[in-house]
Write a protein that holds these residues in place. Structure first.
Motif, mmCIF file in Angstrom:
data_model
loop_
_atom_site.group_PDB
_atom_site.id
_atom_site.type_symbol
_atom_site.label_atom_id
_atom_site.label_comp_id
_atom_site.label_asym_id
_atom_site.label_seq_id
_atom_site.Cartn_x
_atom_site.Cartn_y
_atom_site.Cartn_z
ATOM 1 N N UNK A 69 0.810 -1.226 0.000
ATOM 2 C CA UNK A 69 0.000 0.000 0.000
ATOM 3 C C UNK A 69 0.839 1.269 0.000
ATOM 4 N N UNK A 70 2.158 1.120 -0.042
ATOM 5 C CA UNK A 70 3.038 2.290 -0.161
ATOM 6 C C UNK A 70 3.686 2.231 -1.541
ATOM 7 N N UNK A 71 3.100 2.911 -2.529
ATOM 8 C CA UNK A 71 3.681 2.719 -3.855
ATOM 9 C C UNK A 71 3.455 3.898 -4.795
ATOM 10 N N UNK A 72 4.301 3.896 -5.808
ATOM 11 C CA UNK A 72 4.227 4.869 -6.889
ATOM 12 C C UNK A 72 4.180 4.099 -8.200
ATOM 13 N N UNK A 73 3.820 4.792 -9.257
ATOM 14 C CA UNK A 73 3.789 4.115 -10.549
ATOM 15 C C UNK A 73 3.425 5.062 -11.664
ATOM 16 N N UNK A 74 3.213 4.482 -12.838
ATOM 17 C CA UNK A 74 2.898 5.253 -14.042
ATOM 18 C C UNK A 74 1.549 4.809 -14.586
ATOM 19 N N UNK A 75 0.726 5.774 -14.949
ATOM 20 C CA UNK A 75 -0.589 5.450 -15.504
ATOM 21 C C UNK A 75 -0.423 4.869 -16.904
ATOM 22 N N UNK A 88 0.799 7.915 -18.977
ATOM 23 C CA UNK A 88 2.173 8.400 -18.824
ATOM 24 C C UNK A 88 2.390 9.238 -17.585
ATOM 25 N N UNK A 89 1.313 9.697 -16.942
ATOM 26 C CA UNK A 89 1.466 10.465 -15.704
ATOM 27 C C UNK A 89 2.067 9.581 -14.612
ATOM 28 N N UNK A 90 2.950 10.176 -13.841
ATOM 29 C CA UNK A 90 3.573 9.495 -12.706
ATOM 30 C C UNK A 90 2.818 9.899 -11.445
ATOM 31 N N UNK A 91 2.490 8.912 -10.610
ATOM 32 C CA UNK A 91 1.637 9.197 -9.459
ATOM 33 C C UNK A 91 2.106 8.443 -8.223
ATOM 34 N N UNK A 92 1.746 8.996 -7.063
ATOM 35 C CA UNK A 92 1.776 8.270 -5.800
ATOM 36 C C UNK A 92 0.328 7.897 -5.508
ATOM 37 N N UNK A 93 0.123 6.726 -4.943
ATOM 38 C CA UNK A 93 -1.243 6.237 -4.736
ATOM 39 C C UNK A 93 -1.632 6.351 -3.273
ATOM 40 N N UNK A 94 -2.756 7.043 -3.036
ATOM 41 C CA UNK A 94 -3.325 7.151 -1.696
ATOM 42 C C UNK A 94 -4.177 5.907 -1.476
ATOM 43 N N UNK A 111 -2.472 -2.218 -11.198
ATOM 44 C CA UNK A 111 -3.441 -1.862 -10.163
ATOM 45 C C UNK A 111 -4.431 -0.874 -10.760
ATOM 46 N N UNK A 112 -5.707 -1.043 -10.440
ATOM 47 C CA UNK A 112 -6.738 -0.107 -10.865
ATOM 48 C C UNK A 112 -7.259 0.641 -9.637
ATOM 49 N N UNK A 113 -7.315 1.984 -9.727
ATOM 50 C CA UNK A 113 -7.829 2.804 -8.630
ATOM 51 C C UNK A 113 -8.722 3.899 -9.197
ATOM 52 N N UNK A 114 -9.606 4.421 -8.350
ATOM 53 C CA UNK A 114 -10.358 5.608 -8.732
ATOM 54 C C UNK A 114 -9.392 6.784 -8.861
ATOM 55 N N UNK A 115 -9.707 7.712 -9.737
ATOM 56 C CA UNK A 115 -8.770 8.793 -10.034
ATOM 57 C C UNK A 115 -8.409 9.636 -8.811
ATOM 58 N N UNK A 116 -9.344 9.774 -7.861
ATOM 59 C CA UNK A 116 -9.062 10.620 -6.701
ATOM 60 C C UNK A 116 -7.935 10.072 -5.841
ATOM 61 N N UNK A 117 -7.587 8.815 -6.034
ATOM 62 C CA UNK A 117 -6.526 8.208 -5.239
ATOM 63 C C UNK A 117 -5.176 8.208 -5.957
ATOM 64 N N UNK A 118 -5.128 8.701 -7.170
ATOM 65 C CA UNK A 118 -3.869 8.807 -7.919
ATOM 66 C C UNK A 118 -3.405 10.259 -7.852
ATOM 67 N N UNK A 119 -2.364 10.495 -7.067
ATOM 68 C CA UNK A 119 -1.891 11.858 -6.816
ATOM 69 C C UNK A 119 -0.657 12.133 -7.682
ATOM 70 N N UNK A 120 -0.734 13.077 -8.596
ATOM 71 C CA UNK A 120 0.380 13.315 -9.522
ATOM 72 C C UNK A 120 1.676 13.715 -8.824
ATOM 73 N N UNK A 121 2.769 13.224 -9.370
ATOM 74 C CA UNK A 121 4.103 13.591 -8.897
ATOM 75 C C UNK A 121 4.737 14.558 -9.888
ATOM 76 N N UNK A 122 5.377 15.625 -9.398
ATOM 77 C CA UNK A 122 6.100 16.518 -10.310
ATOM 78 C C UNK A 122 7.337 15.820 -10.875
#
Length: 333
Positions: A69-75, A88-94, A111-122
């Motif tokens: 449950x502690x992870x990052x990834x690419x859409x 291609x967006x890079x995100x941390x997952x809440x 992994x599939x998540x609702x968009x509100x849980x994918x937090x973009x990373x700069x």
């Protein structure tokens, strides 16, 4: 797809499971790095009693369940109706979620998540650091739960991953007087390097007496964070407080602790709990990392491929606890 799944006590397997489908308002993510959390270790050691055998009322999950449950990834795919994010967006997952239809958990190929849980990373935050956003958000939330003031002296008892994260958050919020109490020599070094101003070994010194000496007329720390999960740590946090001070309990407990209610009454002390995070905490942590106020790279003590998760992940964190802070599983490795 591959998924690291918990089957029972000390039984973790890499299984082949069905790849999740990206639905309306969702995104499919290719995880990059996944941290192993203390709660994962607890489940690994405790067995089925730590995880529902019958379907969970909210998530619908039951054993075996995918960990991570502690992870990052690419859409890699977006569902219908998604406009805020793109492939291609890079995100941390809440991760405080499950939709009950997918194999929830970051230790898998997709992994599939609702968009509100994918937090973009700069662009300035690499994906391995992105995997630290979740534990740092737990720390950010814990600090936010306290009545912290700029010139407070703060006591942090236990400098495992969350204790170390709290030290960094305190520094990011401008706190310059941070006393850490830790039995492990290596973790005391981490605490100093990450911003503690004084580090005490409770096996060698009277930590409470030393805290009172450091704080002088104040008679103790204004705020204490209990991150050890053991009775001695809670006692130190409570006794190291000044009158009307606040202890924030962040630990997960294997055994129910005892608290001295009489001492709380006499000194009018406060005790509060902190778990997980609130909306906005992920974004605040990402901003702090991007600005350089939090620099957590030294928390990463090892990176391992998925195939080594038992021997070089779970067993390393159990048998070599003093050596490691955060072990990251590199999914693409």
């Amino acid at each position: 797809m591959r998924a690291v799944r918990f089957h029972g006590r000390e039984d973790i397997r890499i299984d082949e499971v069905e790849e999740p489908i990206c639905g309306n308002g969702q995104v499919k993510i290719r995880p990059a790095f996944v941290g192993i959390c203390g709660s994962d270790i607890h489940e690994y050691l405790a067995g089925p009693l730590a995880v529902p055998v019958t379907p969970h009322a909210v998530t619908g999950e039951k054993l075996p369940t995918t960990l991570g449950h502690e992870f990052s990834g690419t859409i890699e795919e977006i569902g219908t109706g998604v406009t805020r994010l793109k492939v291609g967006d890079r995100v941390a997952v809440k991760p405080n979620l499950s939709d009950g239809t997918c194999k929830a958990g970051g230790l898998s190929d997709h992994v599939v998540v609702d968009t509100k849980h994918a937090i973009p990373l700069p662009d300035s935050i690499p994906l391995d650091i992105g995997a630290l956003v979740e534990p740092l958000s737990v720390a950010w939330h814990a600090v936010s739960r306290s009545p912290l003031q700029e010139h407070d002296t703060v006591l942090v008892v236990g400098t495992g991953p969350i204790g170390l994260a709290i030290i960094q958050v305190l520094r990011a919020k401008g706190i310059s007087n941070i006393i850490a109490v830790e039995v492990s020599e290596k973790r005391r070094e981490f605490a100093l390097n990450l911003g503690a101003t004084e580090v005490l070994n409770p096996l060698k010194v009277d930590a409470v007496a030393r805290v009172r000496s450091i704080t002088g007329d104040a008679g103790g720390a204004a705020i204490a964070f209990e991150c050890s999960g053991v009775q001695a740590g809670l006692d130190t946090a409570m006794k190291g407080l000044r009158v009307r001070g606040t202890t924030v309990v962040v630990s997960l407990w294997e055994h129910k602790p005892v608290i001295d209610a009489f001492a709380i009454v006499l000194d009018e002390k406060h005790v509060t709990g902190a778990a997980v995070f609130d909306d906005g905490d992920f974004e605040a942590v990402i901003d702090a990392i991007a600005s350089g106020k939090i620099q957590p790279r030294s928390m990463i003590t090892s990176k391992i491929p998925m195939e080594d998760i038992t021997e070089k992940g779970f067993k390393a964190l159990i048998g070599e606890r003093d050596k490691h802070v955060k072990i990251l599983v590199e999914i693409s490795a």
